[in-house]
Design a protein around this motif. Structure first.
Motif, PDB file in Angstrom:
ATOM      1  N   MET A  50       0.816  -1.205   0.000  1.00  0.00           N
ATOM      2  CA  MET A  50       0.000   0.000   0.000  1.00  0.00           C
ATOM      3  C   MET A  50       0.858   1.267   0.000  1.00  0.00           C
ATOM      4  O   MET A  50       0.507   2.272  -0.620  1.00  0.00           O
ATOM      5  CB  MET A  50      -0.965  -0.015   1.194  1.00  0.00           C
ATOM      6  CG  MET A  50      -2.103  -1.008   1.020  1.00  0.00           C
ATOM      7  SD  MET A  50      -3.372  -0.959   2.314  1.00  0.00           S
ATOM      8  CE  MET A  50      -2.567  -1.912   3.608  1.00  0.00           C
ATOM      9  N   SER A  51       1.996   1.210   0.682  1.00  0.00           N
ATOM     10  CA  SER A  51       2.893   2.359   0.659  1.00  0.00           C
ATOM     11  C   SER A  51       3.478   2.560  -0.734  1.00  0.00           C
ATOM     12  O   SER A  51       3.651   3.697  -1.199  1.00  0.00           O
ATOM     13  CB  SER A  51       4.018   2.184   1.688  1.00  0.00           C
ATOM     14  OG  SER A  51       4.873   1.102   1.338  1.00  0.00           O
ATOM     15  N   TYR A  52       3.754   1.460  -1.429  1.00  0.00           N
ATOM     16  CA  TYR A  52       4.281   1.568  -2.784  1.00  0.00           C
ATOM     17  C   TYR A  52       3.230   2.121  -3.742  1.00  0.00           C
ATOM     18  O   TYR A  52       3.554   2.888  -4.660  1.00  0.00           O
ATOM     19  CB  TYR A  52       4.758   0.195  -3.260  1.00  0.00           C
ATOM     20  CG  TYR A  52       5.447   0.214  -4.601  1.00  0.00           C
ATOM     21  CD1 TYR A  52       6.641   0.919  -4.788  1.00  0.00           C
ATOM     22  CD2 TYR A  52       4.917  -0.460  -5.688  1.00  0.00           C
ATOM     23  CE1 TYR A  52       7.278   0.946  -6.018  1.00  0.00           C
ATOM     24  CE2 TYR A  52       5.544  -0.443  -6.925  1.00  0.00           C
ATOM     25  CZ  TYR A  52       6.726   0.270  -7.079  1.00  0.00           C
ATOM     26  OH  TYR A  52       7.354   0.295  -8.302  1.00  0.00           O
ATOM     27  N   GLU A  53       1.989   1.761  -3.518  1.00  0.00           N
ATOM     28  CA  GLU A  53       0.893   2.301  -4.321  1.00  0.00           C
ATOM     29  C   GLU A  53       0.818   3.822  -4.170  1.00  0.00           C
ATOM     30  O   GLU A  53       0.661   4.552  -5.156  1.00  0.00           O
ATOM     31  CB  GLU A  53      -0.421   1.657  -3.893  1.00  0.00           C
ATOM     32  CG  GLU A  53      -1.632   2.071  -4.719  1.00  0.00           C
ATOM     33  CD  GLU A  53      -2.884   1.343  -4.288  1.00  0.00           C
ATOM     34  OE1 GLU A  53      -3.689   0.986  -5.162  1.00  0.00           O
ATOM     35  OE2 GLU A  53      -3.065   1.126  -3.060  1.00  0.00           O
ATOM     36  N   LEU A  54       0.938   4.301  -2.952  1.00  0.00           N
ATOM     37  CA  LEU A  54       0.911   5.747  -2.714  1.00  0.00           C
ATOM     38  C   LEU A  54       2.168   6.429  -3.240  1.00  0.00           C
ATOM     39  O   LEU A  54       2.106   7.550  -3.758  1.00  0.00           O
ATOM     40  CB  LEU A  54       0.751   6.016  -1.209  1.00  0.00           C
ATOM     41  CG  LEU A  54      -0.640   5.746  -0.649  1.00  0.00           C
ATOM     42  CD1 LEU A  54      -0.601   5.645   0.867  1.00  0.00           C
ATOM     43  CD2 LEU A  54      -1.611   6.847  -1.085  1.00  0.00           C
ATOM     44  N   TYR A  55       3.304   5.753  -3.110  1.00  0.00           N
ATOM     45  CA  TYR A  55       4.539   6.318  -3.649  1.00  0.00           C
ATOM     46  C   TYR A  55       4.423   6.538  -5.158  1.00  0.00           C
ATOM     47  O   TYR A  55       4.823   7.586  -5.682  1.00  0.00           O
ATOM     48  CB  TYR A  55       5.721   5.398  -3.343  1.00  0.00           C
ATOM     49  CG  TYR A  55       6.922   5.661  -4.225  1.00  0.00           C
ATOM     50  CD1 TYR A  55       7.730   6.783  -4.011  1.00  0.00           C
ATOM     51  CD2 TYR A  55       7.214   4.812  -5.295  1.00  0.00           C
ATOM     52  CE1 TYR A  55       8.816   7.037  -4.843  1.00  0.00           C
ATOM     53  CE2 TYR A  55       8.290   5.065  -6.120  1.00  0.00           C
ATOM     54  CZ  TYR A  55       9.089   6.179  -5.886  1.00  0.00           C
ATOM     55  OH  TYR A  55      10.149   6.444  -6.717  1.00  0.00           O
ATOM     56  N   ASN A  56       3.887   5.547  -5.884  1.00  0.00           N
ATOM     57  CA  ASN A  56       3.714   5.695  -7.323  1.00  0.00           C
ATOM     58  C   ASN A  56       2.796   6.862  -7.659  1.00  0.00           C
ATOM     59  O   ASN A  56       3.066   7.631  -8.594  1.00  0.00           O
ATOM     60  CB  ASN A  56       3.150   4.403  -7.924  1.00  0.00           C
ATOM     61  CG  ASN A  56       4.205   3.321  -8.074  1.00  0.00           C
ATOM     62  OD1 ASN A  56       5.384   3.614  -8.206  1.00  0.00           O
ATOM     63  ND2 ASN A  56       3.784   2.069  -8.022  1.00  0.00           N
ATOM     64  N   TYR A  57       1.724   6.985  -6.905  1.00  0.00           N
ATOM     65  CA  TYR A  57       0.784   8.089  -7.127  1.00  0.00           C
ATOM     66  C   TYR A  57       1.481   9.438  -6.933  1.00  0.00           C
ATOM     67  O   TYR A  57       1.359  10.355  -7.745  1.00  0.00           O
ATOM     68  CB  TYR A  57      -0.394   7.952  -6.162  1.00  0.00           C
ATOM     69  CG  TYR A  57      -1.303   9.159  -6.126  1.00  0.00           C
ATOM     70  CD1 TYR A  57      -2.315   9.323  -7.072  1.00  0.00           C
ATOM     71  CD2 TYR A  57      -1.145  10.141  -5.150  1.00  0.00           C
ATOM     72  CE1 TYR A  57      -3.143  10.433  -7.044  1.00  0.00           C
ATOM     73  CE2 TYR A  57      -1.967  11.249  -5.120  1.00  0.00           C
ATOM     74  CZ  TYR A  57      -2.961  11.392  -6.069  1.00  0.00           C
ATOM     75  OH  TYR A  57      -3.775  12.506  -6.038  1.00  0.00           O
ATOM     76  N   MET A  58       2.249   9.558  -5.856  1.00  0.00           N
ATOM     77  CA  MET A  58       2.927  10.805  -5.554  1.00  0.00           C
ATOM     78  C   MET A  58       4.051  11.080  -6.541  1.00  0.00           C
ATOM     79  O   MET A  58       4.272  12.225  -6.960  1.00  0.00           O
ATOM     80  CB  MET A  58       3.478  10.772  -4.124  1.00  0.00           C
ATOM     81  CG  MET A  58       2.406  10.674  -3.051  1.00  0.00           C
ATOM     82  SD  MET A  58       3.124  10.543  -1.397  1.00  0.00           S
ATOM     83  CE  MET A  58       3.890  12.155  -1.255  1.00  0.00           C
ATOM     84  N   SER A  59       4.774  10.038  -6.925  1.00  0.00           N
ATOM     85  CA  SER A  59       5.907  10.205  -7.834  1.00  0.00           C
ATOM     86  C   SER A  59       5.447  10.726  -9.190  1.00  0.00           C
ATOM     87  O   SER A  59       6.109  11.589  -9.788  1.00  0.00           O
ATOM     88  CB  SER A  59       6.641   8.870  -7.998  1.00  0.00           C
ATOM     89  OG  SER A  59       7.717   8.992  -8.904  1.00  0.00           O
ATOM     90  N   GLN A  60       4.316  10.235  -9.692  1.00  0.00           N
ATOM     91  CA  GLN A  60       3.832  10.661 -10.987  1.00  0.00           C
ATOM     92  C   GLN A  60       3.360  12.105 -10.980  1.00  0.00           C
ATOM     93  O   GLN A  60       3.253  12.724 -12.035  1.00  0.00           O
ATOM     94  CB  GLN A  60       2.704   9.738 -11.446  1.00  0.00           C
ATOM     95  CG  GLN A  60       3.189   8.337 -11.773  1.00  0.00           C
ATOM     96  CD  GLN A  60       2.128   7.488 -12.438  1.00  0.00           C
ATOM     97  OE1 GLN A  60       1.037   7.964 -12.736  1.00  0.00           O
ATOM     98  NE2 GLN A  60       2.437   6.229 -12.678  1.00  0.00           N
TER      99      GLN A  60
END
Length: 218
Positions: free
Chosen positions: A182-192
């Motif tokens: 779930m943290s990786y999912e949010l990281y991808n969202y923020m990174s984009q």
């Protein structure tokens, strides 16, 4: 420390942190402006609530007291078209929770990301007693949610290491892994969106590959 007492202590800490996260997600979704972020938060909250309920029932099946565990304000969730409540059927000692990222029923735990700059909420301002609660912008919301999962991964891993009961240890290990997903999912969202940029490598940074490693003469 006797087996059972140790498990009660570590599970209490895990459940308290999960209840806190679930309630904070209610606040986040109230102020969230981006529909994509709202979908991610809703999916993650539902998954965490499901894990919370299963862990409570696992404690009860082991004879552990759950009367002092703080419950989230919302203790029912619809996932995959089925209603899940605190009083659901017993799960026994075997952990049967879903792995985050799997598809179950009509609920998909894999996010799709699209490019673009979403609208953000209003900036948080210092409030006075009696005034309306401040809201957060989407970047602050996603940052807070990300920190919850990073902390959750650490808490669940530490709890698994302290537990000697096999089923409970397995459940905590799975929960730690789900926090990472779930943290990786949010990281991808923020990174984009340019909200989570990795620092550039300093020009004077020195790295040593295995082929370049120097050994002392024999």
């Amino acid at each position: 420390m006797k087996t059972g007492t140790r498990e009660a202590m570590v599970l209490s800490e895990v459940l308290r942190s999960n209840a806190c996260m679930i309630d904070h997600y209610n606040l986040y979704m109230t102020g969230c402006q981006d529909q994509q972020l709202r979908t991610i938060l809703d999916r993650q909250q539902r998954h965490t609530l499901d894990s919370f309920q299963r862990l409570i029932q696992m404690m009860q099946s082991h004879g552990l007291d759950t009367s002092n565990i703080p419950l989230p304000t919302t203790m029912s969730v619809t996932a995959g078209g089925a209603q899940t409540t605190t009083g659901a059927a017993q799960y026994g000692t075997q952990w049967t929770g879903r792995q985050y990222g799997q598809q179950t029923g009509t609920t998909s735990y894999s996010a799709q990301y699209t490019a673009g700059s979403p609208a953000v909420g209003t900036q948080m301002t210092a409030g006075q007693p009696g005034t309306q609660a401040p809201t957060f912008n989407d970047r602050t919301i996603s940052e807070g949610a990300l920190l919850f999962h990073k902390s959750g991964a650490e808490i669940n891993t530490r709890a698994a290491l302290e537990s000697s009961e096999p089923h409970i240890r397995n459940a905590l290990t799975n929960m730690a892994r789900n926090c990472i997903e779930m943290s990786y999912e949010l990281y991808n969202y923020m990174s984009q969106r340019g909200w989570y940029q990795l620092p550039t490598t300093p020009q004077n940074f020195v790295t040593h590959s295995p082929t370049q490693q120097q050994y002392p003469p024999q």
